[in-house]
Design a protein around this motif. Structure first.
Motif, PDB file in Angstrom:
ATOM      1  N   LEU A  55       0.733  -1.114   0.136  1.00  0.00           N
ATOM      2  CA  LEU A  55      -0.081  -0.090   0.008  1.00  0.00           C
ATOM      3  C   LEU A  55       1.102   1.517  -0.174  1.00  0.00           C
ATOM      4  O   LEU A  55       1.546   1.427   1.010  1.00  0.00           O
ATOM      5  N   ILE A  56       0.181   2.119  -0.603  1.00  0.00           N
ATOM      6  CA  ILE A  56       1.536   2.965  -1.428  1.00  0.00           C
ATOM      7  C   ILE A  56       0.400   4.390  -0.771  1.00  0.00           C
ATOM      8  O   ILE A  56      -0.299   4.728  -1.145  1.00  0.00           O
ATOM      9  N   SER A  57       1.006   5.090   0.172  1.00  0.00           N
ATOM     10  CA  SER A  57       0.053   6.622   1.250  1.00  0.00           C
ATOM     11  C   SER A  57       0.906   7.705   1.023  1.00  0.00           C
ATOM     12  O   SER A  57       2.225   8.015   1.132  1.00  0.00           O
ATOM     13  N   PHE A  58       0.035   8.971   0.830  1.00  0.00           N
ATOM     14  CA  PHE A  58       0.721  10.093   1.404  1.00  0.00           C
ATOM     15  C   PHE A  58       0.082  10.678   2.643  1.00  0.00           C
ATOM     16  O   PHE A  58      -0.986  10.389   2.233  1.00  0.00           O
ATOM     17  N   VAL A  59       1.184  10.262   3.519  1.00  0.00           N
ATOM     18  CA  VAL A  59       0.836  11.328   4.646  1.00  0.00           C
ATOM     19  C   VAL A  59       1.663  12.052   4.832  1.00  0.00           C
ATOM     20  O   VAL A  59       3.027  12.585   4.748  1.00  0.00           O
ATOM     21  N   ALA A  60       0.895  13.297   6.151  1.00  0.00           N
ATOM     22  CA  ALA A  60       1.702  13.767   7.143  1.00  0.00           C
ATOM     23  C   ALA A  60       1.655  13.868   8.576  1.00  0.00           C
ATOM     24  O   ALA A  60       0.839  13.319   9.029  1.00  0.00           O
ATOM     25  N   GLY A  61       2.695  13.958   8.941  1.00  0.00           N
ATOM     26  CA  GLY A  61       2.783  14.351  10.215  1.00  0.00           C
ATOM     27  C   GLY A  61       2.593  12.834  11.143  1.00  0.00           C
ATOM     28  O   GLY A  61       2.999  12.182  10.691  1.00  0.00           O
ATOM     29  N   TYR A  62       1.787  12.874  11.901  1.00  0.00           N
ATOM     30  CA  TYR A  62       1.730  11.347  13.010  1.00  0.00           C
ATOM     31  C   TYR A  62       0.673  10.564  12.373  1.00  0.00           C
ATOM     32  O   TYR A  62      -0.010  10.775  11.672  1.00  0.00           O
ATOM     33  N   HIS A  63       1.622   9.386  12.125  1.00  0.00           N
ATOM     34  CA  HIS A  63       0.466   8.532  11.301  1.00  0.00           C
ATOM     35  C   HIS A  63       0.865   6.990  12.288  1.00  0.00           C
ATOM     36  O   HIS A  63       1.467   7.042  12.411  1.00  0.00           O
ATOM     37  N   ARG A  64      -0.458   6.185  11.843  1.00  0.00           N
ATOM     38  CA  ARG A  64      -0.148   5.100  12.167  1.00  0.00           C
ATOM     39  C   ARG A  64      -0.227   4.010  10.956  1.00  0.00           C
ATOM     40  O   ARG A  64      -1.571   4.364  10.647  1.00  0.00           O
ATOM     41  N   SER A  65       0.305   2.896  11.487  1.00  0.00           N
ATOM     42  CA  SER A  65       0.387   1.985  10.535  1.00  0.00           C
ATOM     43  C   SER A  65       0.419   0.461  11.105  1.00  0.00           C
ATOM     44  O   SER A  65       2.053   0.573  11.453  1.00  0.00           O
ATOM     45  N   ASN A  66       0.621  -0.777  10.354  1.00  0.00           N
ATOM     46  CA  ASN A  66       1.010  -1.808  11.105  1.00  0.00           C
ATOM     47  C   ASN A  66       0.891  -2.191  12.147  1.00  0.00           C
ATOM     48  O   ASN A  66      -0.123  -1.616  13.126  1.00  0.00           O
ATOM     49  N   ARG A  67       2.255  -2.554  12.855  1.00  0.00           N
ATOM     50  CA  ARG A  67       2.315  -1.930  14.037  1.00  0.00           C
ATOM     51  C   ARG A  67       2.903  -1.215  14.788  1.00  0.00           C
ATOM     52  O   ARG A  67       3.099  -1.361  15.772  1.00  0.00           O
ATOM     53  N   PHE A  68       3.173  -0.140  13.853  1.00  0.00           N
ATOM     54  CA  PHE A  68       4.242   1.150  14.087  1.00  0.00           C
ATOM     55  C   PHE A  68       3.294   2.238  14.444  1.00  0.00           C
ATOM     56  O   PHE A  68       2.574   2.967  13.609  1.00  0.00           O
ATOM     57  N   ASP A  69       3.488   3.228  14.986  1.00  0.00           N
ATOM     58  CA  ASP A  69       3.542   4.751  15.286  1.00  0.00           C
ATOM     59  C   ASP A  69       4.710   5.386  14.553  1.00  0.00           C
ATOM     60  O   ASP A  69       5.347   5.143  15.689  1.00  0.00           O
ATOM     61  N   ARG A  70       4.402   5.815  14.257  1.00  0.00           N
ATOM     62  CA  ARG A  70       5.434   6.460  13.215  1.00  0.00           C
ATOM     63  C   ARG A  70       4.530   8.414  12.916  1.00  0.00           C
ATOM     64  O   ARG A  70       3.860   8.516  12.918  1.00  0.00           O
ATOM     65  N   SER A  71       5.466   8.921  12.799  1.00  0.00           N
ATOM     66  CA  SER A  71       5.502  11.018  12.754  1.00  0.00           C
ATOM     67  C   SER A  71       6.324  10.841  11.371  1.00  0.00           C
ATOM     68  O   SER A  71       7.845  10.927  11.703  1.00  0.00           O
ATOM     69  N   PHE A  72       5.435  11.730   9.971  1.00  0.00           N
ATOM     70  CA  PHE A  72       7.078  12.363   9.735  1.00  0.00           C
ATOM     71  C   PHE A  72       6.871  13.921  10.636  1.00  0.00           C
ATOM     72  O   PHE A  72       6.438  14.463  11.152  1.00  0.00           O
ATOM     73  N   ASP A  73       8.197  14.317   9.580  1.00  0.00           N
ATOM     74  CA  ASP A  73       8.196  16.063  11.050  1.00  0.00           C
ATOM     75  C   ASP A  73       8.629  16.736  10.275  1.00  0.00           C
ATOM     76  O   ASP A  73       9.299  17.957   9.778  1.00  0.00           O
ATOM     77  N   GLY A  74       7.624  17.228   9.152  1.00  0.00           N
ATOM     78  CA  GLY A  74       7.132  18.524   8.033  1.00  0.00           C
ATOM     79  C   GLY A  74       8.709  18.426   7.028  1.00  0.00           C
ATOM     80  O   GLY A  74       9.225  17.348   6.796  1.00  0.00           O
ATOM     81  N   TYR A  75       8.203  19.714   6.507  1.00  0.00           N
ATOM     82  CA  TYR A  75       9.098  20.014   5.126  1.00  0.00           C
ATOM     83  C   TYR A  75      10.584  19.505   5.494  1.00  0.00           C
ATOM     84  O   TYR A  75      11.230  19.782   6.677  1.00  0.00           O
ATOM     85  N   GLY A  76      10.444  18.740   4.833  1.00  0.00           N
ATOM     86  CA  GLY A  76      12.235  18.534   4.275  1.00  0.00           C
ATOM     87  C   GLY A  76      13.044  17.100   5.810  1.00  0.00           C
ATOM     88  O   GLY A  76      12.466  16.599   5.781  1.00  0.00           O
ATOM     89  N   ASN A  77      14.198  17.540   5.479  1.00  0.00           N
ATOM     90  CA  ASN A  77      14.885  16.152   6.122  1.00  0.00           C
ATOM     91  C   ASN A  77      13.928  14.717   6.075  1.00  0.00           C
ATOM     92  O   ASN A  77      14.390  14.172   5.106  1.00  0.00           O
ATOM     93  N   GLU A  78      13.454  14.100   6.909  1.00  0.00           N
ATOM     94  CA  GLU A  78      12.467  12.860   6.541  1.00  0.00           C
ATOM     95  C   GLU A  78      11.700  12.682   5.168  1.00  0.00           C
ATOM     96  O   GLU A  78      10.592  13.952   5.446  1.00  0.00           O
ATOM     97  N   LEU A  79      11.856  12.230   3.997  1.00  0.00           N
ATOM     98  CA  LEU A  79      10.734  12.555   3.361  1.00  0.00           C
ATOM     99  C   LEU A  79       9.922  10.927   2.766  1.00  0.00           C
ATOM    100  O   LEU A  79       8.957  10.943   2.311  1.00  0.00           O
ATOM    101  N   ALA A  80      10.351   9.885   3.037  1.00  0.00           N
ATOM    102  CA  ALA A  80       9.910   9.128   2.604  1.00  0.00           C
ATOM    103  C   ALA A  80       9.913   7.660   4.364  1.00  0.00           C
ATOM    104  O   ALA A  80      11.702   7.490   4.490  1.00  0.00           O
ATOM    105  N   HIS A  81       9.389   6.359   4.485  1.00  0.00           N
ATOM    106  CA  HIS A  81       9.916   5.502   5.101  1.00  0.00           C
ATOM    107  C   HIS A  81       9.323   4.400   4.459  1.00  0.00           C
ATOM    108  O   HIS A  81       7.905   4.404   3.830  1.00  0.00           O
ATOM    109  N   ALA A  82       9.573   2.918   4.514  1.00  0.00           N
ATOM    110  CA  ALA A  82       8.892   2.273   4.076  1.00  0.00           C
ATOM    111  C   ALA A  82       8.781   1.011   4.539  1.00  0.00           C
ATOM    112  O   ALA A  82       9.416   0.992   6.084  1.00  0.00           O
TER     113      ALA A  82
END
Ligand SMILES: [Zn+2]
Ligand SMILES: [Zn+2]
Length: 490
Positions: free
Chosen positions: A162-189
């Motif tokens: 599954l491919i998604s565009f998400v911003a900030g805090y989000h939940r996926s599979n067993r993990f809570d993850r957070s994006f950091d706004g513009y710059g630095n972290e661009l994506a993860h998988a």
């Protein structure tokens, strides 16, 4: 991640200042830089245990992590936050760690089959839909060109990826993850055994060219993770963690990336011009590179007479073994996959009779006759198979029918015939007072056990086409259901 880090910081530091003492006071390093460095090392150089929430405020440990990072990027190894190191940390990059379980244990983490599907869950408003679809397609093609893999886009049904565009805090599979706004972290998988999804930070400005962040380049990198690759420290490879803008029209996959992906999946079926020699002795071609077309199980998962040979969890999924096949249920995705056991463990060829997972150790034990194997994901651990009698069974026990690990008591129950044993996993010893009679300790059950599982505080004993559900603690029979209810058949 930010929120968790912040909370932990409060817990660990209280009201006191939590500045890093390793940073020389004379350097022009701002509080913001310190925070950035701490987050960076925490995220991308996690503790070997893989526990990304444990913060390292210990000086030596922090300096060690800085050294690791400097080594990875070929910087001068000082253990200090000098300006070159900070500059590197400020570059836009992928959110996956540079070190971690897959680097240290070399766990082979791959999809068990070659034909995969993906779904684009949502689109970024930054680009035309058609351009997003095109960038994603071309990113898959980077990998399908050099392997036997195929990727098919679906818009309904259950996808593999599954491919998604998400911003900030989000939940996926067993993990809570957070994006950091513009710059630095661009994506993860997520690696294949963690579901294989890919997330793109919507706070970036995604483009088809180099005016913003090029979606194709980042997607091709993330899909490398989805297929099981970790980061490479070779500059110029696609799996290098830092985003390096380059002309997407003239993109060519680095030989190192080709070698690594072919190590997992082999070469494309009928192309001769992308052969790569395995001259790197760290990457030996293995039995995993030859994939024979796998037969579909003739077994119908909704057959009311369906019985299992073994059932176990593996990294959040539930595995059901039957003859030479297994089904995998991913509860987060709600999808069921079936395939030959040998796709996962080429040397075992099925016939698994009992299985259980020690989640804390990330080990799955598989039993067949008098032999048993310890495996981490699909890698059989050195020293195995071992004989079941090394666990303390009497000679009269010729095979194990079923096994389950009781998370509350940290005991593994082994079922054989009409008796069961209890093994203390903390002390690595069989417990006194066993074997015991199954039917007298699991009231309501009066048969032999084909497979067993503890799940959400319940014990399941599978026998024939039925499963007996017990309350783990009191061994009270809660109900009897058809086995195929796991597959949503009733
Ligand atoms: Zn990455
Ligand atoms: Zn995510």
């Amino acid at each position: 991640m930010k929120m968790q880090s912040f909370l932990l910081r409060i817990v660990l530091c209280g009201a006191l200042s939590c500045a890093l003492p390793i940073i020389p006071k004379t350097d022009q390093i701002t509080k913001g830089d310190e925070q950035l460095a701490e987050n960076y090392l925490h995220n991308y150089y996690p503790d070997p245990e893989g526990t990304r929430v444990v913060r390292s405020i210990n000086n030596n440990k922090m300096a060690d992590k800085i050294r690791q990072m400097q080594e990875f990027f070929g910087l001068k190894v000082t253990g200090q936050l000098d300006s070159n190191t900070l500059d590197e940390m400020k570059k836009p990059r992928c959110g996956m760690p540079d070190i971690g379980e897959f680097r240290t244990t070399r766990t082979l983490n791959k999809w068990p089959r070659n034909h995969l599907t993906y779904r684009i869950q949502n689109f970024t408003p930054d680009m035309d839909h058609a351009d997003v679809v095109d960038a994603i397609e071309r990113a898959w093609k980077v990998w399908s060109d050099v392997t036997p893999l195929t990727f098919t886009r679906i818009s309904t049904g259950t996808e593999d990826i599954l491919i998604s565009f998400v911003a900030g805090y989000h939940r996926s599979n067993r993990f809570d993850r957070s994006f950091d706004g513009y710059g630095n972290e661009l994506a993860h998988a997520f690696y294949p055994t963690y579901g294989g999804d890919a997330h793109f930070d919507e706070d970036e400005y995604w483009t088809k060219d180099l005016k913003g962040t090029n979606l194709f380049l980042v997607a091709a990198h993330e899909f490398g993770h989805v297929l099981g690759l970790d980061h490479s420290n070779t500059f110029g490879t696609l799996m290098y963690p830092v985003y390096v803008p380059s002309n997407p029209q003239t993109f060519r996959l680095h030989e190192d990336d080709i070698k690594r992906i072919q190590y997992l999946y082999g070469q494309p079926e009928n192309v001769n011009d992308v052969n790569v020699n395995y001259d790197d002795d760290q990457l030996e071609p293995s039995q995993f590179t030859t994939n024979s077309p796998s037969e579909e199980p003739s077994l119908n998962q909704c057959d009311p007479h369906l019985s299992f040979d073994a059932v176990a969890t593996l990294r959040g999924e539930t595995l059901f073994f039957k003859d030479s096949f297994m089904w995998r249920i991913n509860p987060q995705k709600g999808n069921i996959e079936k395939g030959p056991t040998s796709d996962f463990w080429p040397n075992l060829k099925g016939g698994i009779e009992a299985a259980y997972e020690l989640e804390d150790k990330d080990v799955l034990f598989l039993f067949k006759g008098q032999k048993y194997w310890a495996t981490q994901a699909n890698i059989i651990q050195p020293g195995y198979p071992k004989n079941i009698h090394t666990l303390g069974f009497p000679r009269s026990v010729r095979k194990i029918d079923a096994a389950l690990f009781d998370k509350e008591t940290k005991r593994t129950l082994f079922f054989s015939g009409d008796e069961y044993w209890s093994y203390n996993e903390t002390q690595n010893a069989m417990e006194d007072g066993y074997p015991r009679d199954i039917s007298s300790h699991f009231p309501g059950f009066s048969s032999t056990v084909d497979a067993a599982l503890q799940h959400n505080g319940r014990i399941y004993l599978f026998s024939g086409s039925n499963q007996y559900e017990f309350d783990s603690k009191h061994r009270r029979l809660i109900g009897i259901k058809r086995n195929n209810s796991w597959f949503g058949c009733q």
